[in-house]
Design a protein around this motif. Structure first.
Motif, mmCIF file in Angstrom:
data_model
loop_
_atom_site.group_PDB
_atom_site.id
_atom_site.type_symbol
_atom_site.label_atom_id
_atom_site.label_comp_id
_atom_site.label_asym_id
_atom_site.label_seq_id
_atom_site.Cartn_x
_atom_site.Cartn_y
_atom_site.Cartn_z
ATOM 1 N N ARG A 170 44.360 43.067 72.283
ATOM 2 C CA ARG A 170 45.655 42.521 71.875
ATOM 3 C C ARG A 170 46.370 43.331 70.781
ATOM 4 N N TYR A 221 48.972 37.657 77.690
ATOM 5 C CA TYR A 221 47.803 38.463 77.364
ATOM 6 C C TYR A 221 48.153 39.720 76.565
ATOM 7 N N GLN A 240 39.327 39.002 72.441
ATOM 8 C CA GLN A 240 40.277 39.740 73.267
ATOM 9 C C GLN A 240 40.804 40.918 72.440
#
Length: 251
Positions: free
Chosen positions: A54, A38, A51
């Motif tokens: 990142r 992740y 996401q």
């Protein structure tokens, strides 16, 4: 522990947070508190799965292990040394301008990372800062390991080769050098030496968040008189305070 705490608090503010994040995030991944999958920059996860963290975690994260630990420590040292020297030298008293440089370099590296599928951004950002320092102090003679001495302008390329030898990727260092050169050219070389337009300007919200201050933390470097006169005409106290330079390893 008090000596360690005093040393940590003596690090310039922006470098201190960057340095701390570059220790904390790899430690979190190493301890398994957050899965390293992740923390990488994966274009599909960032763009299609939203996401959005990142690009940030990929800037601080480094997979520390038996084969990468030394490379990580060396680049952590470069972060501390050259970010501190820029923040307290050429950008002394102007934290907003230094933050803008980091943000500009980071955005360029993130875009490049997404285009080239680069999963880790720590080394490119460190190298971009080191490149800017080397150009601002290009005629300074620096000492590297084993007593080698050369002009500071060659330092980024020497470190590129050095990191490659100890296990790094030439692409990471090369991208960092190119991004650092882009910032240096647009901020200093093109408008000041070539008489061109100044394309980069620190946003006013950064000055409100990180106001200029007089009498910085260390007084490293004094700009030439012509540069000081030009800086007086800049909004927010100017952006072109060029340091005199340091030898590698000096404190």
């Amino acid at each position: 522990m008090s000596d360690l705490g005093d040393w940590f608090r003596s690090i310039p503010l922006i470098t201190r947070y960057w340095f701390a994040g570059s220790i904390a995030v790899p430690l979190i991944g190493k301890l398994g508190l957050v899965s390293p999958v992740y923390l990488f920059l994966w274009p599909d996860a960032f763009i299609n799965r939203f996401q959005i963290w990142r690009p940030i975690t990929a800037t601080f994260f480094f997979p520390v292990g038996p084969g990468t630990g030394f490379l990580y420590l060396v680049n952590l040292y470069f972060l501390y040394q050259y970010s501190s020297r820029l923040e307290t030298g050429a950008f002394d008293g102007r934290p907003a301008d230094y933050m803008f440089m980091l943000l500009f370099n980071w955005i360029c590296i993130v875009i490049t990372g997404l285009a080239m599928d680069m999963q880790l951004l720590m080394i490119p950002l460190i190298m971009s800062v080191l490149y800017v320092w080397a150009q601002l102090n290009r005629d300074m003679i620096v000492s590297f390991w084993f007593g080698t001495r050369f002009k500071a302008c060659y330092l980024p390329w020497v470190i590129l080769g050095f990191n490659y030898i100890i296990g790094g990727s030439v692409i990471n260092e090369l991208i960092g050098n190119l991004v650092g050169h882009l910032y240096f050219f647009l901020m200093f070389k093109y408008p000041m030496d070539l008489g061109g337009r100044n394309f980069l300007s620190t946003p006013q919200f950064l000055y409100r968040w990180l106001p200029n201050r007089r009498g910085g933390v260390s007084g490293f470097g004094v700009p030439p008189a012509s540069m000081r006169r030009a800086a007086d005409d800049q909004p927010g106290g100017g952006r072109h305070n060029w340091g005199q330079g340091f030898r590698l390893g000096d404190q």
